[in-house]
Write a protein that holds these residues in place. Structure first.
Motif, PDB file in Angstrom:
ATOM      1  N   GLU A 230      45.020  46.442  43.057  1.00 51.50           N
ATOM      2  CA  GLU A 230      45.081  45.244  42.116  1.00 51.50           C
ATOM      3  C   GLU A 230      43.878  45.438  41.006  1.00 51.50           C
ATOM      4  O   GLU A 230      42.802  45.752  41.423  1.00 51.50           O
ATOM      5  CB  GLU A 230      45.028  43.746  42.878  1.00 51.50           C
ATOM      6  CG  GLU A 230      45.086  42.893  41.691  1.00 51.50           C
ATOM      7  CD  GLU A 230      44.966  41.414  42.249  1.00 51.50           C
ATOM      8  OE1 GLU A 230      45.080  40.430  41.445  1.00 51.50           O
ATOM      9  OE2 GLU A 230      44.877  41.350  43.364  1.00 51.50           O
ATOM     10  N   SER A 231      44.227  45.027  39.916  1.00 51.41           N
ATOM     11  CA  SER A 231      43.359  45.216  38.751  1.00 51.41           C
ATOM     12  C   SER A 231      43.736  44.265  37.478  1.00 51.41           C
ATOM     13  O   SER A 231      44.868  43.756  37.516  1.00 51.41           O
ATOM     14  CB  SER A 231      43.148  46.746  38.104  1.00 51.41           C
ATOM     15  OG  SER A 231      44.488  46.981  37.661  1.00 51.41           O
ATOM     16  N   ARG A 232      42.857  43.860  36.695  1.00 54.54           N
ATOM     17  CA  ARG A 232      43.211  43.003  35.900  1.00 54.54           C
ATOM     18  C   ARG A 232      42.540  43.178  34.401  1.00 54.54           C
ATOM     19  O   ARG A 232      41.462  43.873  34.474  1.00 54.54           O
ATOM     20  CB  ARG A 232      42.629  41.562  36.167  1.00 54.54           C
ATOM     21  CG  ARG A 232      41.327  41.155  36.331  1.00 54.54           C
ATOM     22  CD  ARG A 232      41.015  39.929  36.857  1.00 54.54           C
ATOM     23  NE  ARG A 232      39.418  39.783  37.094  1.00 54.54           N
ATOM     24  CZ  ARG A 232      38.811  38.396  37.432  1.00 54.54           C
ATOM     25  NH1 ARG A 232      39.927  37.382  37.641  1.00 54.54           N
ATOM     26  NH2 ARG A 232      37.547  38.442  37.542  1.00 54.54           N
ATOM     27  N   HIS A 233      43.160  42.725  33.304  1.00 54.37           N
ATOM     28  CA  HIS A 233      42.623  43.166  32.016  1.00 54.37           C
ATOM     29  C   HIS A 233      42.472  41.869  31.181  1.00 54.37           C
ATOM     30  O   HIS A 233      43.457  40.975  31.025  1.00 54.37           O
ATOM     31  CB  HIS A 233      43.633  44.240  31.511  1.00 54.37           C
ATOM     32  CG  HIS A 233      43.395  44.507  29.961  1.00 54.37           C
ATOM     33  ND1 HIS A 233      42.133  45.194  29.525  1.00 54.37           N
ATOM     34  CD2 HIS A 233      44.172  44.229  28.740  1.00 54.37           C
ATOM     35  CE1 HIS A 233      41.963  45.269  28.304  1.00 54.37           C
ATOM     36  NE2 HIS A 233      43.156  44.632  27.767  1.00 54.37           N
ATOM     37  N   LEU A 234      41.181  41.703  30.654  1.00 56.71           N
ATOM     38  CA  LEU A 234      41.019  40.518  29.782  1.00 56.71           C
ATOM     39  C   LEU A 234      41.998  40.603  28.385  1.00 56.71           C
ATOM     40  O   LEU A 234      41.332  41.450  27.792  1.00 56.71           O
ATOM     41  CB  LEU A 234      39.554  40.240  29.652  1.00 56.71           C
ATOM     42  CG  LEU A 234      39.334  38.998  28.706  1.00 56.71           C
ATOM     43  CD1 LEU A 234      39.451  37.883  29.327  1.00 56.71           C
ATOM     44  CD2 LEU A 234      37.589  39.223  28.515  1.00 56.71           C
ATOM     45  N   ILE A 235      42.616  39.585  28.158  1.00 53.37           N
ATOM     46  CA  ILE A 235      43.345  39.551  26.880  1.00 53.37           C
ATOM     47  C   ILE A 235      42.761  38.619  25.757  1.00 53.37           C
ATOM     48  O   ILE A 235      42.940  38.984  24.788  1.00 53.37           O
ATOM     49  CB  ILE A 235      44.907  39.311  27.096  1.00 53.37           C
ATOM     50  CG1 ILE A 235      45.096  38.350  27.822  1.00 53.37           C
ATOM     51  CG2 ILE A 235      45.439  40.852  27.796  1.00 53.37           C
ATOM     52  CD1 ILE A 235      46.501  37.998  27.860  1.00 53.37           C
ATOM     53  N   SER A 236      42.207  37.377  26.408  1.00 51.64           N
ATOM     54  CA  SER A 236      41.543  36.614  25.251  1.00 51.64           C
ATOM     55  C   SER A 236      40.907  35.620  26.220  1.00 51.64           C
ATOM     56  O   SER A 236      40.679  35.407  27.435  1.00 51.64           O
ATOM     57  CB  SER A 236      42.598  35.680  24.821  1.00 51.64           C
ATOM     58  OG  SER A 236      43.528  35.062  25.715  1.00 51.64           O
ATOM     59  N   GLN A 237      39.584  34.873  25.402  1.00 49.31           N
ATOM     60  CA  GLN A 237      38.673  34.181  25.941  1.00 49.31           C
ATOM     61  C   GLN A 237      38.454  33.045  24.812  1.00 49.31           C
ATOM     62  O   GLN A 237      38.288  33.284  23.890  1.00 49.31           O
ATOM     63  CB  GLN A 237      37.631  34.689  26.138  1.00 49.31           C
ATOM     64  CG  GLN A 237      36.291  34.057  27.010  1.00 49.31           C
ATOM     65  CD  GLN A 237      35.181  34.749  27.409  1.00 49.31           C
ATOM     66  OE1 GLN A 237      35.226  36.250  27.145  1.00 49.31           O
ATOM     67  NE2 GLN A 237      34.136  34.158  28.016  1.00 49.31           N
ATOM     68  N   ASP A 238      38.185  31.878  25.441  1.00 49.74           N
ATOM     69  CA  ASP A 238      37.930  30.878  24.702  1.00 49.74           C
ATOM     70  C   ASP A 238      36.279  30.528  24.767  1.00 49.74           C
ATOM     71  O   ASP A 238      35.953  30.160  25.878  1.00 49.74           O
ATOM     72  CB  ASP A 238      38.742  29.570  25.030  1.00 49.74           C
ATOM     73  CG  ASP A 238      38.636  28.370  23.900  1.00 49.74           C
ATOM     74  OD1 ASP A 238      37.661  28.449  23.267  1.00 49.74           O
ATOM     75  OD2 ASP A 238      39.168  27.342  23.749  1.00 49.74           O
ATOM     76  N   THR A 239      35.605  30.563  23.714  1.00 46.74           N
ATOM     77  CA  THR A 239      34.180  30.654  23.714  1.00 46.74           C
ATOM     78  C   THR A 239      33.738  29.432  23.860  1.00 46.74           C
ATOM     79  O   THR A 239      32.557  29.013  24.352  1.00 46.74           O
ATOM     80  CB  THR A 239      33.643  31.241  22.532  1.00 46.74           C
ATOM     81  OG1 THR A 239      34.338  30.656  21.181  1.00 46.74           O
ATOM     82  CG2 THR A 239      33.900  32.834  22.453  1.00 46.74           C
ATOM     83  N   HIS A 240      34.576  28.104  23.648  1.00 37.01           N
ATOM     84  CA  HIS A 240      34.233  26.861  23.710  1.00 37.01           C
ATOM     85  C   HIS A 240      34.323  26.452  24.939  1.00 37.01           C
ATOM     86  O   HIS A 240      33.771  25.661  25.737  1.00 37.01           O
ATOM     87  CB  HIS A 240      34.871  26.072  22.675  1.00 37.01           C
ATOM     88  CG  HIS A 240      34.592  26.358  21.372  1.00 37.01           C
ATOM     89  ND1 HIS A 240      33.660  25.912  20.556  1.00 37.01           N
ATOM     90  CD2 HIS A 240      35.438  27.120  20.462  1.00 37.01           C
ATOM     91  CE1 HIS A 240      33.578  26.601  19.437  1.00 37.01           C
ATOM     92  NE2 HIS A 240      34.594  27.300  19.135  1.00 37.01           N
ATOM     93  N   THR A 241      35.583  26.531  25.480  1.00 35.66           N
ATOM     94  CA  THR A 241      35.814  25.993  26.928  1.00 35.66           C
ATOM     95  C   THR A 241      35.464  27.094  27.941  1.00 35.66           C
ATOM     96  O   THR A 241      35.551  26.470  29.407  1.00 35.66           O
ATOM     97  CB  THR A 241      37.381  25.725  26.970  1.00 35.66           C
ATOM     98  OG1 THR A 241      38.082  26.796  26.740  1.00 35.66           O
ATOM     99  CG2 THR A 241      37.603  24.363  26.052  1.00 35.66           C
ATOM    100  N   GLY A 242      35.517  28.288  27.863  1.00 32.27           N
ATOM    101  CA  GLY A 242      35.291  29.358  28.707  1.00 32.27           C
ATOM    102  C   GLY A 242      36.652  29.899  29.508  1.00 32.27           C
ATOM    103  O   GLY A 242      36.545  30.715  30.387  1.00 32.27           O
ATOM    104  N   ASP A 243      37.814  29.173  28.857  1.00 34.51           N
ATOM    105  CA  ASP A 243      39.148  29.584  29.420  1.00 34.51           C
ATOM    106  C   ASP A 243      39.389  31.173  29.168  1.00 34.51           C
ATOM    107  O   ASP A 243      39.098  31.773  28.097  1.00 34.51           O
ATOM    108  CB  ASP A 243      40.441  28.958  28.917  1.00 34.51           C
ATOM    109  CG  ASP A 243      39.966  27.436  29.309  1.00 34.51           C
ATOM    110  OD1 ASP A 243      39.256  27.105  30.322  1.00 34.51           O
ATOM    111  OD2 ASP A 243      40.528  26.485  28.735  1.00 34.51           O
TER     112      ASP A 243
END
Length: 532
Positions: A230-243
């Protein structure tokens, strides 16, 4: 003057007390004044009081025509069959002010299926005065509108998947994938996929949620030996909430050992499996690799975990099978399940009429073969295998002298016609080939592999039991009458195919083992049949 004591007025015997009778203020009918409500009779109460006031008589329902689900506001989609309890509950929840009264009964009223209208008859009850209950029935008409759900909208948009299962097997054929495809169809494991794409060495399954991909991986582990990473790739991130939003990839690699492959086990692994001979055949692929020693009928199971600790490649595959003719067969008393140990004398089919070379072989097909039959096997004498495990077997004292000249695998039917009209069929997955369109030569190879898989299904009862076979309802096309010259020039393949139908030795599938394909059932109008 003496006065008599006072005496009370006694009621007359035989008379009963009656309540006060008044007239209805609306229609003048006599009613009981002690129990009347607002000086109205029962009929006037029904005509003037409406306990369903405020409950709408019309409403709207949204359904997705792709997945047949219904919208439960604000954003929930539920599965409900027509005129089901789930759909009735959804209709009642869409009515306002229904909680102010008591629901006695609710049922559907029949409407035309194509009218896009749903009628529900509701019976409610409420108190109009102290101690007085009123019951009333009314109909609500719902108009059905089409609205696409988010999951279906994503399926028509590129790169909207959240999880992908990449199934791979590093072999030169697709036989294992054909078997896996039928298992997926039988158990409906692909119902949550939004796309299925065929790749070079396997198939990619795309899902909208991670838990759906994990459930599919669990299904793969329950039917075939696989190794999952299993692997995962980050596609988006909210800098305010950390989501953070990720895309997950599951790489599932199937063991490259396939059915009917010749396997040379490492000596250490062969001893760990129960002192089985290191030169074995793979006779079945399940949750583990099932191995068979054709010389002794000993079996062993090689689990996926044990294989991936020290992986190895099979010694030979089905593409290297050679046709032999059985010259003599002597079954022995050794039996194990459906197998009978036999001693056979065979000759290579290509050597008939050229030389008199024969080979002796012990085989597990003692109950199937008889003199004159054709059988497929591996020719070890004169063959060069680039395998360290085979070299170790040849150099060992215990197994060096036990290597046979020929290893027989399965019975062969050379007179079978290739494009035979079968009374059964298999379903196929709807896959997206993408840019990997097969070349004509590759397409012929794929057709030959699928034909061989169909023959394996006909010959192996255990393999048929694990699959879903359907009745082939397509009628044969009437053959056009051919000219006499064409009849004289009939090919050898057609001649063999004609003789094939008369051969009772060829395995066949009875109609009792087949399922009805409800996808092809059609409703015909009787008037159309009479006109035709």
């Amino acid at each position: 003057m003496d006065l008599d004591p006072p005496t009370g007025m006694a009621p007359l015997m035989g008379t009963a007390r009656t309540g006060a009778t008044i007239l209805c203020c609306n229609c003048g009918a006599p009613i009981d004044g002690t129990s009347s409500t607002g000086a109205l009779c029962y009929d006037c109460i029904k005509s003037t009081v409406d306990i369903s006031q405020g409950i709408p008589r019309e409403g709207t329902l949204q359904t997705c025509r792709d997945c047949d689900r219904w919208l439960m506001p604000p954003a929930t989609w539920v599965v409900a069959a027509p005129e089901s309890r789930e759909l009735l509950s959804l209709c009642l929840k869409r009515l306002r002010n229904l909680s102010k009264v008591r629901i006695i009964d609710a049922r559907f009223v029949w409407t035309e299926p194509h009218s896009r209208r749903i009628k529900v008859k509701v019976t409610v009850q409420d108190a109009v005065a102290e101690g007085v209950l009123m019951q009333q029935s009314f109909e609500v008409v719902y108009v059905v509108h089409y609205q696409q759900c988010r999951e279906c909208a994503k399926s028509y948009t590129a790169n909207v998947w959240r999880a992908c299962v990449q199934v791979r097997q590093k072999v030169t054929h697709k036989r294992t994938f054909l078997f896996l495809e039928q298992l997926i169809l039988k158990h409906q494991a692909h119902r949550d996929t939004i796309n299925i794409k065929e790749e070079k060495d396997g198939i990619d399954f795309f899902f909208a949620h991670r838990n759906q991909a994990e459930a599919f991986v669990s299904f793969l582990k329950s039917v075939v030996p696989v190794f999952v990473k299993e692997s995962r790739h980050l596609i988006s991130q909210d800098t305010h909430t950390g989501d953070k939003q990720y895309k997950f990839n599951f790489s599932a690699e199937i063991v490259p050992v396939c059915r009917d492959d010749l396997v040379a086990l490492p000596l250490k692994l062969a001893k760990a499996l129960g002192t089985i001979s290191p030169l074995v055949l793979c006779w079945r692929i399940g949750t583990s690799v099932n191995l068979l020693d054709p010389n002794t009928l000993k079996t062993a199971e090689l689990s996926s975990d044990v294989y991936w600790r020290a992986p190895f490649q099979p010694l030979a595959g089905t593409t290297e099978l050679v046709e032999f003719i059985v010259m003599d067969m002597e079954p022995t008393a050794v039996r194990k399940g459906k197998w009978v140990l036999g001693e056979a004398t065979v000759a290579r089919a290509s050597d008939l009429g050229v030389n008199d070379n024969t080979y002796f072989a012990r085989t597990h097909l003692g109950a199937l073969l008889k003199p004159g039959d054709s059988v497929l096997g591996y020719m070890l004498t004169g063959s060069n295998f680039n395998s360290e495990a085979l070299d170790a077997i040849e150099n060992s004292r215990a197994y060096g002298s036990t290597i046979p000249d020929v290893v027989l695998v399965r019975k062969h039917y050379p007179n079978r016609r290739k494009n035979k009209h079968r009374n059964w069929k298999l379903k196929r997955l709807a896959k997206d080939e993408g840019d990997l369109l097969p070349k004509p030569s590759e397409q012929e190879k794929m057709d030959a592999e699928y034909e061989q898989f169909l023959r394996d299904v006909e010959e192996d009862e255990e393999l048929r039991a694990a699959l879903a076979l359907y009745k082939n309802t397509k009628k044969k096309q009437p053959q056009q009458p051919r000219q006499p010259k064409e009849d004289d020039a009939m090919s050898i393949a057609e001649t063999e195919g004609t003789a094939d139908d008369e051969d009772d030795d060829i395995p066949k599938i009875s109609m009792d083992e087949l399922l009805d394909d409800f996808d092809e059932l059609e409703i015909h109008d009787r008037g159309d049949e009479e006109m035709s």
